[in-house]
Design a protein around this motif. Structure first.
Motif, PDB file in Angstrom:
ATOM      1  N   UNK A  87     -25.638-158.141 -40.464  1.00 43.58           N
ATOM      2  CA  UNK A  87     -26.361-158.787 -39.369  1.00 43.58           C
ATOM      3  C   UNK A  87     -27.850-158.844 -39.673  1.00 43.58           C
ATOM      4  N   UNK A  88     -28.464-159.902 -39.194  1.00 41.25           N
ATOM      5  CA  UNK A  88     -29.911-160.067 -39.313  1.00 41.25           C
ATOM      6  C   UNK A  88     -30.504-160.534 -37.994  1.00 41.25           C
ATOM      7  N   UNK A  89     -29.687-160.551 -36.951  1.00 44.74           N
ATOM      8  CA  UNK A  89     -30.113-161.107 -35.667  1.00 44.74           C
ATOM      9  C   UNK A  89     -31.176-160.246 -35.001  1.00 44.74           C
ATOM     10  N   UNK A  93     -29.758-159.586 -29.286  1.00 43.04           N
ATOM     11  CA  UNK A  93     -28.351-159.901 -29.546  1.00 43.04           C
ATOM     12  C   UNK A  93     -27.567-158.682 -30.030  1.00 43.04           C
ATOM     13  N   UNK A  94     -28.231-157.597 -30.368  1.00 46.30           N
ATOM     14  CA  UNK A  94     -27.579-156.356 -30.804  1.00 46.30           C
ATOM     15  C   UNK A  94     -27.375-155.398 -29.645  1.00 46.30           C
ATOM     16  N   UNK A 116     -38.923-156.020 -36.215  1.00 45.72           N
ATOM     17  CA  UNK A 116     -38.137-154.982 -36.870  1.00 45.72           C
ATOM     18  C   UNK A 116     -38.133-153.666 -36.117  1.00 45.72           C
ATOM     19  N   UNK A 117     -39.257-153.309 -35.496  1.00 43.18           N
ATOM     20  CA  UNK A 117     -39.338-152.066 -34.721  1.00 43.18           C
ATOM     21  C   UNK A 117     -38.371-152.144 -33.540  1.00 43.18           C
ATOM     22  N   UNK A 118     -38.397-153.277 -32.857  1.00 41.99           N
ATOM     23  CA  UNK A 118     -37.510-153.492 -31.709  1.00 41.99           C
ATOM     24  C   UNK A 118     -36.040-153.418 -32.138  1.00 41.99           C
ATOM     25  N   UNK A 119     -35.728-154.011 -33.280  1.00 36.47           N
ATOM     26  CA  UNK A 119     -34.357-153.986 -33.792  1.00 36.47           C
ATOM     27  C   UNK A 119     -33.921-152.557 -34.096  1.00 36.47           C
ATOM     28  N   UNK A 124     -30.648-147.787 -32.802  1.00 38.30           N
ATOM     29  CA  UNK A 124     -30.604-146.340 -32.571  1.00 38.30           C
ATOM     30  C   UNK A 124     -30.101-146.002 -31.167  1.00 38.30           C
ATOM     31  N   UNK A 125     -30.508-146.803 -30.170  1.00 35.47           N
ATOM     32  CA  UNK A 125     -29.970-146.593 -28.811  1.00 35.47           C
ATOM     33  C   UNK A 125     -28.460-146.791 -28.798  1.00 35.47           C
ATOM     34  N   UNK A 126     -27.999-147.873 -29.426  1.00 37.43           N
ATOM     35  CA  UNK A 126     -26.561-148.144 -29.473  1.00 37.43           C
ATOM     36  C   UNK A 126     -25.814-147.013 -30.165  1.00 37.43           C
TER      37      UNK A 126
END
Length: 177
Positions: A87-89, A93-94, A116-119, A124-126
């Motif tokens: 994935x690169x979304x 979307x994650x 990238x920080x947000x991703x 990590x939350x997931x």
């Protein structure tokens, strides 16, 4: 890094990678995750392909496809109970996925301007919601750029100096003199 990551990803899909207690001799015993969702995450498709191509090759070159009834495709690998997907979304979307293992690759390139920080925070939350795990790989980051790799190194320094405690955080690097 990619061959090592491919082996870890394959083990997370098929192997006994979760602690299941101890045997009669006091040795640890593992069990497979019942429904693994494994994502290879990077900021570009080409970066995810570095590891994904090796996962495909490892699984296709041996008996794994027949023994585990795998469907090995170009964009995902399915087992009876789980999947591997690159994935690169973006982070939105994650959000909320039941992710069990994530490869966060080339995190020196995960910076605020490409979200990238947000991703990383979303992944990590997931992972935290389901007791999942991740591995982060990187080359040297550019100091001051604010990358995920830089933040991880800073966190490691805080643990080393006693400012933070995290028994689930392992940091390993080769640093130049």
């Amino acid at each position: 890094k990619s061959p090592y990551l491919a082996a870890l990803v394959s083990a997370e899909l098929l192997g006994p990678t979760r602690f299941a207690g101890f045997d009669a001799n006091g040795e640890p015993v593992g069990k497979p995750h019942p429904t693994p969702l494994i994502q290879l995450v990077a900021v570009s498709e080409a970066q995810t392909e570095n590891t994904m191509s090796l996962v495909r090759e490892m699984l296709l070159q041996g008996p794994a496809v027949d023994n585990y009834y795998l469907d090995v495709g170009q964009t995902r690998i399915l087992s009876r109970h789980g999947r591997i997907e690159p994935v690169t979304a973006n982070a939105k979307s994650r959000e909320g996925q039941r992710l069990t293992f994530a490869v966060m690759d080339e995190t020196h390139l995960w910076i605020p301007s490409n979200r990238g920080i947000e991703l990383a925070n979303t992944l990590r939350r997931n992972l935290g919601k389901v007791g999942g795990r991740s591995i982060e790989t990187s080359n040297a980051y550019h100091p001051g750029e604010g990358s995920v790799a830089e933040a991880s190194y800073s966190y490691y320094q805080d643990i080393k100096s006693g400012l933070a405690k995290d028994p689930g955080f392992l940091f390993d690097s080769s640093e130049a003199p």
